[in-house]
Motif scaffolding. Structure first.
Motif, PDB file in Angstrom:
ATOM      1  N   GLU A 115      -4.514  -4.861  -6.883  1.00 35.80           N
ATOM      2  CA  GLU A 115      -3.123  -5.243  -7.126  1.00 35.80           C
ATOM      3  C   GLU A 115      -2.527  -5.938  -5.909  1.00 35.80           C
ATOM      4  O   GLU A 115      -1.785  -6.921  -6.042  1.00 35.80           O
ATOM      5  CB  GLU A 115      -2.305  -4.011  -7.494  1.00 35.80           C
ATOM      6  CG  GLU A 115      -2.610  -3.458  -8.877  1.00 35.80           C
ATOM      7  CD  GLU A 115      -1.850  -2.180  -9.166  1.00 35.80           C
ATOM      8  OE1 GLU A 115      -1.553  -1.929 -10.341  1.00 35.80           O
ATOM      9  OE2 GLU A 115      -1.558  -1.435  -8.199  1.00 35.80           O
ATOM     10  N   ARG A 158       0.837  -1.202   0.000  1.00 33.85           N
ATOM     11  CA  ARG A 158       0.000   0.000   0.000  1.00 33.85           C
ATOM     12  C   ARG A 158       0.876   1.256   0.000  1.00 33.85           C
ATOM     13  O   ARG A 158       0.538   2.268  -0.627  1.00 33.85           O
ATOM     14  CB  ARG A 158      -0.920   0.009   1.232  1.00 33.85           C
ATOM     15  CG  ARG A 158      -2.048  -0.998   1.164  1.00 33.85           C
ATOM     16  CD  ARG A 158      -3.130  -0.687   2.191  1.00 33.85           C
ATOM     17  NE  ARG A 158      -4.233  -1.647   2.080  1.00 33.85           N
ATOM     18  CZ  ARG A 158      -4.382  -2.711   2.868  1.00 33.85           C
ATOM     19  NH1 ARG A 158      -3.491  -2.949   3.840  1.00 33.85           N
ATOM     20  NH2 ARG A 158      -5.389  -3.535   2.701  1.00 33.85           N
ATOM     21  N   GLY A 159       1.999   1.179   0.700  1.00 34.40           N
ATOM     22  CA  GLY A 159       2.865   2.341   0.804  1.00 34.40           C
ATOM     23  C   GLY A 159       3.488   2.741  -0.523  1.00 34.40           C
ATOM     24  O   GLY A 159       3.785   3.927  -0.731  1.00 34.40           O
ATOM     25  N   VAL A 160       3.674   1.769  -1.425  1.00 35.39           N
ATOM     26  CA  VAL A 160       4.261   2.109  -2.736  1.00 35.39           C
ATOM     27  C   VAL A 160       3.184   2.449  -3.757  1.00 35.39           C
ATOM     28  O   VAL A 160       3.486   2.630  -4.942  1.00 35.39           O
ATOM     29  CB  VAL A 160       5.137   0.954  -3.260  1.00 35.39           C
ATOM     30  CG1 VAL A 160       6.295   0.693  -2.330  1.00 35.39           C
ATOM     31  CG2 VAL A 160       4.310  -0.324  -3.479  1.00 35.39           C
ATOM     32  N   GLY A 161       1.908   2.530  -3.310  1.00 36.45           N
ATOM     33  CA  GLY A 161       0.845   2.998  -4.181  1.00 36.45           C
ATOM     34  C   GLY A 161       0.070   1.919  -4.921  1.00 36.45           C
ATOM     35  O   GLY A 161      -0.687   2.239  -5.850  1.00 36.45           O
ATOM     36  N   MET A 162       0.190   0.663  -4.536  1.00 29.53           N
ATOM     37  CA  MET A 162      -0.574  -0.391  -5.198  1.00 29.53           C
ATOM     38  C   MET A 162      -2.040  -0.296  -4.797  1.00 29.53           C
ATOM     39  O   MET A 162      -2.365   0.036  -3.649  1.00 29.53           O
ATOM     40  CB  MET A 162      -0.018  -1.783  -4.827  1.00 29.53           C
ATOM     41  CG  MET A 162       1.400  -2.035  -5.322  1.00 29.53           C
ATOM     42  SD  MET A 162       2.027  -3.695  -4.881  1.00 29.53           S
ATOM     43  CE  MET A 162       0.995  -4.724  -5.943  1.00 29.53           C
ATOM     44  N   THR A 163      -2.935  -0.573  -5.747  1.00 29.91           N
ATOM     45  CA  THR A 163      -4.363  -0.579  -5.450  1.00 29.91           C
ATOM     46  C   THR A 163      -4.718  -1.855  -4.683  1.00 29.91           C
ATOM     47  O   THR A 163      -3.920  -2.798  -4.596  1.00 29.91           O
ATOM     48  CB  THR A 163      -5.184  -0.526  -6.743  1.00 29.91           C
ATOM     49  OG1 THR A 163      -4.966  -1.743  -7.493  1.00 29.91           O
ATOM     50  CG2 THR A 163      -4.793   0.673  -7.589  1.00 29.91           C
TER      51      THR A 163
END
Length: 248
Positions: free
Chosen positions: A137, A129-134
């Protein structure tokens, strides 16, 4: 002649491996058994795996849904098949059998999928989540690959249970290897009855070996090594406890 010799003689009789006088041989009965099994396992997986993934990812209603579905294990499959055949008619016996087998397969697959997703390290999920994955994903690229060992374990368990239970198909005028067990018992041909049981057991062992091979190919080598290290660590941790318990 012992029962073992009778079974070997029955299995090695060429007449039982060919369709003679309109009676299906072992290859056709085996194919029927596999067809019933594949249909039930596929239907169970289509329902249970996506539902287990969603519940495991969101954590919503997990205890309730898994508890309700596990209550299906108390349903007697033979009684359910007969009830459904009486309701649908003998023409739809395959549908009745499939529904009963799906009721058997869903709890195992749902529980395994749910447990696999929930047991994924939360720090890994938070990092995704921290790297922006939905969320999709995270579920498909992080949680699902890590949950594959438990999901495959549930799939193997469900498949073996269904293979064994498909034998009841003979009770509602269907085919499969259970035909030899049911007909052998009805006509007191115990060599045929025992041979049918041997064939079902051999099929279960072969399918288990096949699914184990598929799991080995699909599951990441890193996950296999991690599980192996965890298993060895658990064994080493348990040994002192066992020793102290023995000494006391």
């Amino acid at each position: 002649m012992s029962i073992f010799e009778q079974v070997i003689a029955w299995l090695t009789d060429p007449a039982h491996w060919t369709n003679t006088l309109g009676t299906p041989g072992i290859p056709q009965r085996l194919l029927e058994h596999l067809q019933y099994t594949a249909l039930a396992v596929l239907a169970s997986a289509v329902v249970a795996i996506p539902l287990g993934m969603w519940i495991g990812h969101t954590g919503r209603g997990g205890t309730f849904v898994v508890g309700v579905v596990n209550s299906f294990r108390a349903v007697p499959e033979l009684g359910l098949v007969i009830l459904l055949v009486l309701s649908f008619g003998i023409v739809h016996a395959v549908s009745a059998l499939t529904i009963a087998l799906v009721v058997l397969g869903i709890p195992v697959l749902l529980a395994g999928t749910y447990a696999g997703i929930r047991n994924v390290d939360r720090s890994v999920v938070d990092a995704a989540r921290g790297v922006g994955m939905t969320e999709w994903e995270i579920l498909l690229k992080v949680e699902l690959p890590n949950a594959l060992p438990l999901i495959f374990g549930a799939l193997r368990a469900a498949t073996l249970q269904i293979i064994a239970t498909v034998s009841i198909a003979a009770q509602v005028a269907l085919g499969g290897l259970g035909r030899y067990v049911i007909d052998g018992f009805a006509f007191r041909e115990f060599d045929q009855m025992a041979a049918g049981a041997v064939l079902i057991a051999a099929l279960a062992i072969a399918v288990e070996a096949l699914l184990t091979g598929v799991q080995w190919l699909v599951v990441s080598p890193g996950l296999r090594k991690t599980r192996a290290r965890a298993s060895r660590a658990t064994t080493r941790t348990d040994r002192p406890a066992v020793a102290s318990a023995t000494e006391s």
